[in-house]
Each structure stands twice: as structure tokens, then as C-alpha cells.
Design a protein around this motif. Structure first.
Motif, mmCIF file in Angstrom:
data_model
loop_
_atom_site.group_PDB
_atom_site.id
_atom_site.type_symbol
_atom_site.label_atom_id
_atom_site.label_comp_id
_atom_site.label_asym_id
_atom_site.label_seq_id
_atom_site.Cartn_x
_atom_site.Cartn_y
_atom_site.Cartn_z
ATOM 1 N N ALA A 153 58.054 13.487 28.072
ATOM 2 C CA ALA A 153 57.289 14.717 27.882
ATOM 3 C C ALA A 153 56.121 14.788 28.847
ATOM 4 O O ALA A 153 55.837 15.832 29.434
ATOM 5 N N VAL A 154 55.441 13.667 29.021
ATOM 6 C CA VAL A 154 54.306 13.639 29.939
ATOM 7 C C VAL A 154 54.782 13.837 31.371
ATOM 8 O O VAL A 154 54.111 14.446 32.203
ATOM 9 N N GLU A 155 55.981 13.332 31.667
ATOM 10 C CA GLU A 155 56.542 13.489 33.011
ATOM 11 C C GLU A 155 56.670 14.960 33.379
ATOM 12 O O GLU A 155 56.529 15.345 34.535
ATOM 13 N N GLN A 156 56.929 15.805 32.376
ATOM 14 C CA GLN A 156 57.039 17.233 32.645
ATOM 15 C C GLN A 156 55.709 17.839 33.069
ATOM 16 O O GLN A 156 55.670 18.882 33.709
ATOM 17 N N MET A 157 54.606 17.175 32.714
ATOM 18 C CA MET A 157 53.284 17.652 33.093
ATOM 19 C C MET A 157 52.961 17.310 34.541
ATOM 20 O O MET A 157 52.008 17.809 35.116
ATOM 21 N N GLY A 158 53.734 16.453 35.133
ATOM 22 C CA GLY A 158 53.453 16.003 36.490
ATOM 23 C C GLY A 158 53.700 14.520 36.565
ATOM 24 O O GLY A 158 53.479 13.781 35.612
ATOM 25 N N LEU A 348 43.726 15.435 12.653
ATOM 26 C CA LEU A 348 43.740 16.348 13.801
ATOM 27 C C LEU A 348 42.373 16.418 14.468
ATOM 28 O O LEU A 348 42.276 16.551 15.689
ATOM 29 N N LEU A 349 41.315 16.321 13.668
ATOM 30 C CA LEU A 349 39.972 16.281 14.235
ATOM 31 C C LEU A 349 39.810 15.064 15.140
ATOM 32 O O LEU A 349 39.041 15.085 16.101
ATOM 33 N N GLY A 350 40.573 14.005 14.851
ATOM 34 C CA GLY A 350 40.524 12.802 15.665
ATOM 35 C C GLY A 350 40.985 13.002 17.091
ATOM 36 O O GLY A 350 40.727 12.159 17.959
ATOM 37 N N LEU A 351 41.666 14.103 17.361
ATOM 38 C CA LEU A 351 42.089 14.405 18.732
ATOM 39 C C LEU A 351 40.908 14.758 19.624
ATOM 40 O O LEU A 351 41.021 14.710 20.849
ATOM 41 N N ILE A 352 39.776 15.122 19.012
ATOM 42 C CA ILE A 352 38.579 15.442 19.802
ATOM 43 C C ILE A 352 37.978 14.152 20.319
ATOM 44 O O ILE A 352 37.610 13.277 19.535
ATOM 45 N N PRO A 353 37.888 13.965 21.628
ATOM 46 C CA PRO A 353 37.326 12.716 22.154
ATOM 47 C C PRO A 353 35.818 12.650 21.940
ATOM 48 O O PRO A 353 35.154 13.666 21.724
ATOM 49 N N GLY A 354 35.287 11.448 22.008
ATOM 50 C CA GLY A 354 33.857 11.269 21.837
ATOM 51 C C GLY A 354 33.493 11.061 20.379
ATOM 52 O O GLY A 354 34.357 11.016 19.493
ATOM 53 N N CYS A 355 32.201 10.931 20.106
ATOM 54 C CA CYS A 355 31.713 10.624 18.761
ATOM 55 C C CYS A 355 31.030 11.789 18.068
ATOM 56 O O CYS A 355 30.759 11.715 16.866
ATOM 57 N N ALA A 356 30.702 12.854 18.799
ATOM 58 C CA ALA A 356 29.881 13.927 18.231
ATOM 59 C C ALA A 356 30.494 14.526 16.977
ATOM 60 O O ALA A 356 29.860 14.561 15.918
ATOM 61 N N ASP A 386 34.248 6.961 21.713
ATOM 62 C CA ASP A 386 33.977 7.050 23.145
ATOM 63 C C ASP A 386 34.877 6.123 23.958
ATOM 64 O O ASP A 386 34.801 6.102 25.183
ATOM 65 N N ALA A 387 35.717 5.344 23.271
ATOM 66 C CA ALA A 387 36.577 4.395 23.979
ATOM 67 C C ALA A 387 37.615 5.097 24.845
ATOM 68 O O ALA A 387 38.132 4.516 25.802
ATOM 69 N N LEU A 388 37.930 6.342 24.497
ATOM 70 C CA LEU A 388 38.931 7.061 25.281
ATOM 71 C C LEU A 388 38.385 7.518 26.628
ATOM 72 O O LEU A 388 39.149 7.753 27.574
ATOM 73 N N PHE A 389 37.062 7.650 26.748
ATOM 74 C CA PHE A 389 36.473 8.191 27.969
ATOM 75 C C PHE A 389 36.775 7.356 29.220
ATOM 76 O O PHE A 389 37.095 7.926 30.269
ATOM 77 N N PRO A 390 36.659 6.021 29.183
ATOM 78 C CA PRO A 390 37.015 5.257 30.394
ATOM 79 C C PRO A 390 38.463 5.483 30.824
ATOM 80 O O PRO A 390 38.760 5.552 32.019
ATOM 81 N N LEU A 391 39.369 5.619 29.837
ATOM 82 C CA LEU A 391 40.768 5.871 30.167
ATOM 83 C C LEU A 391 40.944 7.281 30.721
ATOM 84 O O LEU A 391 41.706 7.498 31.675
ATOM 85 N N MET A 392 40.228 8.254 30.159
ATOM 86 C CA MET A 392 40.297 9.623 30.668
ATOM 87 C C MET A 392 39.779 9.710 32.096
ATOM 88 O O MET A 392 40.323 10.457 32.921
ATOM 89 N N ALA A 393 38.723 8.950 32.388
ATOM 90 C CA ALA A 393 38.119 9.008 33.716
ATOM 91 C C ALA A 393 39.040 8.465 34.789
ATOM 92 O O ALA A 393 38.972 8.887 35.948
ATOM 93 N N ILE A 400 45.978 10.945 27.144
ATOM 94 C CA ILE A 400 46.605 11.967 26.303
ATOM 95 C C ILE A 400 47.651 11.335 25.394
ATOM 96 O O ILE A 400 47.709 11.591 24.189
ATOM 97 N N VAL A 401 48.499 10.482 25.974
ATOM 98 C CA VAL A 401 49.536 9.820 25.184
ATOM 99 C C VAL A 401 48.906 8.940 24.111
ATOM 100 O O VAL A 401 49.336 8.930 22.959
ATOM 101 N N ALA A 402 47.863 8.197 24.474
ATOM 102 C CA ALA A 402 47.222 7.284 23.522
ATOM 103 C C ALA A 402 46.626 8.034 22.346
ATOM 104 O O ALA A 402 46.777 7.624 21.186
ATOM 105 N N THR A 403 45.937 9.142 22.604
ATOM 106 C CA THR A 403 45.291 9.865 21.506
ATOM 107 C C THR A 403 46.318 10.566 20.622
ATOM 108 O O THR A 403 46.095 10.738 19.422
#
Length: 431
Positions: A153-158, A348-356, A386-393, A400-403
């Protein structure tokens, strides 16, 4: 006169609210998040320095223990432990199941709110998150739980940046979607104070070669740690006072410490991330280090990693707050009306990255008692802090797959708790 009055009204309402959100995020992000993140990253970096790379070597040699190790990193309060796992995956040291286990086990900095205000709920919620993280991490690594399908599925994104997928070799004959990087002699950037610029590394086009800026960057780095210590004290006091928002003040009080350490700390973090790190040999943010050449270099690495997280945290805070301002969504009202769907909403709220968003969610549970325990459990598992941010960067597709993966056990466990856990009511474990 009418024109001046109209201008004053425009400045006095919407624009003021926008500015208040911006300045509030600039202050609160560093105290509520970065103080704890910096302390935990420094702790893990000092362990790396003490054991001289033997921990990462052990993880590479014991792949069957990796998801358990990832869950142990994640379950530590705050985001620092889980953050450590992200660059380990990028370089191919640990499996993708380890990343998911770390992200599923972490409850981010909202954990500090629950631990302070509802410790019994924290024990159960984070215990369930820890068990779920281990089970799901091993299912991914050794059962190939849907890895190939998500990769497709991710492959379809590029196409990924390399030919690898998002799983490790023992799952889908792939690897991190970024190639490993090399450290000269295993100690990239490990130079003494004042001479730590990477030899041969190019500065960004917006920065000039400057010995003055190099010295300034070292001074800012030292000052940053002083401010972080103040932010950590303010953050602990903030939790001890029931997570009530402090007043704006520039005085020698708790309110003044919160305000000054927050504003100054965020400003220094932005300088270190966009300018300073390029001058003091830490330009590769989000990369794991096997070891460090000196104690000073260990502090440098922890500061630059935390500065990177701070930049993303502020972006996440602003996106969340402005999103609420534009849409007018009432999270408390939705949570109260969700009923059996509450754990699904929490996941589903957990899909929002960060801690805010999740700090607000924790306050709704522990202070307002507006959401059920099942939703807290689902959110604790699903959110990545905030652990997802280093991977996003570094690798947005892997992030995306991890979250997505961490949301699955969040929904399952949250729904099971709602129907079968006798303490799944509102206010369970709140002091």
C-alpha cells in the motif's frame, strides 16, 4: 476614526487569539515536553557513553530480544526511551517490530500527567500497553503480521528511497527505507570543544563559514542545558500542582520559571536545530551513535536530538491548537458522548503525532474525569508521543506505517477493556 476603531477590533479578537496560541505553544512545549525528553535522552546517551557501544552490539546479536527491548524503552515515562529506538531502526540495528513495540508501549509525556494525578490508572494502563506492545512487536517480526500488504500500500504512494521495505530481513527480506550511514572511524563529529565541526561537511546554503558562530553555538549549547534544568524543575512543579496552567510572569517564582525557561528554551532549541548543530559537529540529527568521544560530546548529542524534537513538538502544538480553533471541535464533548466508541476514538486520536493532544486527553481523564479508562488505555497504546518525530524527519513513509500499526492494538485492547475490564469507568484511579 472609524478605520482606526475597525483595525483595533480586528487586532483585538482573531489575531490576538492566534498570537496567544503561538506564544503559549512556544512557552509550554519546552516545559511540558522538552524538559523531560532532554533528561531521558541524556540518560540513555550517558549509558551509551559508559558502555562504549556494547548495547547496540548486543541488540544486533540478539534479534529475538529486540521487541522486548523496544517495549522496555517505550514504557519509560516520557518519550526519550522510544526516541532512542527510531535511529536504531534507520541504521538497521533493530527490527521494525521493535520500533512498533517501542511506539506502542510509550505514552509520551502525557504519562507524567497520569502518573502524578492517577497513579493506579497509570499502573494498569501502561502495564496493558507494555504487554500489547510486546505481543504485537513479536507478531510483526516473526509472524509477518500484514507487513507485505502495508508495504504494498505504501509502495503506491511512491517508491521508498531504497529498494528495501519497512520490515527487517527476518520479516519481509527488506530493511529500513533509508541506507545506513557511516561514521568515520566510528566517531563522526567526536572532536574536542571548539573543534567539533565535521571535516569536509558542507554548511547549508543559508549559513556562512564562521569561527564566531561556532563559538556562539557552543555557548548557546551550554546555556541550553542550564535552561533545560530550569524547565525540568518547572515541569515537575507543574505536575505537582495538578497540571494547572501557570500565570504569565517574569519573576523569581514558579510562574516566572515556567515562563522564562519555556520561552528561552524553545528559542535556543530553534537556534541549535537550524544553526548551531551545523557548527559543532552534530549536523546529523536523528542518527544513533554507537559511542561518544567525550562526555561533552555526549551532552552535545542529547541537546541536538532534543532540539530537533522541540521543533517538531512546537509544530505539532500549533497544528493541533489552530486545528481546534478553525474547526471548533470540542474534544471533551465528543469523548463524553462517544460511549462504546470511546476507546476507538482514543485510539484514533493516537494517530496525531506529538504530545499536545495527548496531554490534553490525559488531563480530561485525570482532572475533568470526562473520558473512560478504556479510552485512556487505547490512547496510551496508539499514541507515539514525540518518538515518531525523528522517524518522520528522516523517513516519513516508515513513520506512517508505524503509526498505523500502533493503532491496531490500541483499538483491540481498548474495546476489550471497555467490555470486560471491571474498572473501565470514568475516574478510575484518580486521586
Amino acid at each position: 476614526m472609524m478605520l482606526l476603531q475597525l483595525s483595533a477590533e480586528l487586532v483585538g479578537s482573531p489575531l490576538r487569539e492566534v498570537l496567544n496560541i503561538f506564544i503559549g505553544a512556544w512557552r509550554e512545549g519546552f516545559v511540558q515536553v522538552s524538559g523531560f525528553v532532554g533528561a531521558t535522552i541524556l540518560l540513555f546517551s550517558l549509558v551509551q557513553y559508559r558502555f562504549d557501544g556494547r548495547i547496540t552490539s548486543w541488540l544486533e546479536e540478539n534479534d529475538r530480544a529486540q521487541p522486548l527491548a523496544g517495549a522496555l524503552l517505550g514504557v519509560t515515562p516520557g518519550c526519550g526511551g522510544a526516541i532512542i529506538a527510531m535511529p536504531l531502526y534507520i541504521r538497521g540495528t533493530v527490527s521494525f517490530g521493535t520500533v512498533v513495540a517501542a511506539l506502542a508501549a510509550t505514552a509520551g509525556d502525557s504519562a507524567f500527567v497520569i502518573l502524578a494525578l492517577a497513579p493506579e490508572a497509570a499502573l494498569y494502563a501502561y502495564g496493558l500497553a507494555f504487554v500489547s506492545a510486546i505481543l504485537f512487536g513479536y507478531a510483526i517480526d516473526f509472524g509477518g503480521l500484514g507487513v507485505g500488504k502495508v508495504d504494498a500500500a505504501v509502495e503506491q504512494m511512491g517508491r521508498p528511497l531504497t529498494d528495501g521495505g519497512f520490515a527487517t530481513e527476518n520479516v519481509a527480506a527488506g530493511g529500513p527505507s533509508l541506507p545506513d550511514y557511516e561514521q568515520p572511524d566510528g566517531h563522526e563529529g567526536d572532536h574536542e570543544h571548539g573543534h567539533s565541526r565535521d571535516h569536509g561537511s558542507a554548511l547549508p546554503s543559508y549559513l556562512p563559514e564562521s569561527r564566531l558562530l561556532e563559538r556562539v553555538s557552543h555557548a548557546v549549547h551550554v546555556l541550553w542545558w542550564v535552561v533545560l534544568a530550569g524547565a525540568l524543575v518547572a515541569g515537575v512543579l507543574y505536575l505537582a500542582r495538578g497540571a494547572a496552567e501557570p500565570a504569565w510572569a517574569v519573576t523569581a517564582t514558579y510562574d516566572g520559571l515556567f515562563t522564562l525557561s519555556g520561552l528561552i528554551g524553545t528559542t535556543l532549541s530553534f537556534y541549535l536545530y537550524f544553526v548551531g548543530r551545523h557548527y559543532i559537529g552534530q549536523s546529523e540529527a536523528g542518527r544513533v551513535r554507537d559511542t561518544f568521544g567525550s562526555l561533552y560530546n555526549t551532552f552535545q548529542h542529547a541537546a541536538m536530538e532534543t532540539a530537533m524534537v522541540t521543533v517538531w513538538v512546537i509544530a505539532g502544538y500549533l497544528l493541533y491548537e489552530y486545528g481546534l480553533l478553525i474547526t471548533g471541535v470540542d474534544i471533551q464533548g465528543l469523548a463524553a458522548a462517544a460511549g462504546a466508541a470511546a476507546p476507538m476514538a482514543g485510539a484514533l486520536l493516537g494517530l496525531i503525532p506529538g504530545c499536545a493532544a495527548h496531554i490534553v486527553f490525559a488531563q480530561l481523564y485525570a482532572v475533568e474525569e470526562a473520558i473512560p479508562f478504556s479510552a485512556l488505555v487505547a490512547n496510551a497504546i496508539s499514541q507515539d508521543g514525540d518518538a515518531l518525530f525523528p522517524l518522520m524527519a528522516i523517513d516519513m513513509k516508515a513513520a506512517i506505517v508505524a503509526t498505523i500499526y500502533t493503532t491496531i492494538p490500541g483499538v483491540i485492547t481498548g474495546v476489550l477493556v471497555y467490555y470486560f475490564w471491571p474498572y473501565a469507568q470514568f475516574g478510575f484511579g484518580v486521586l
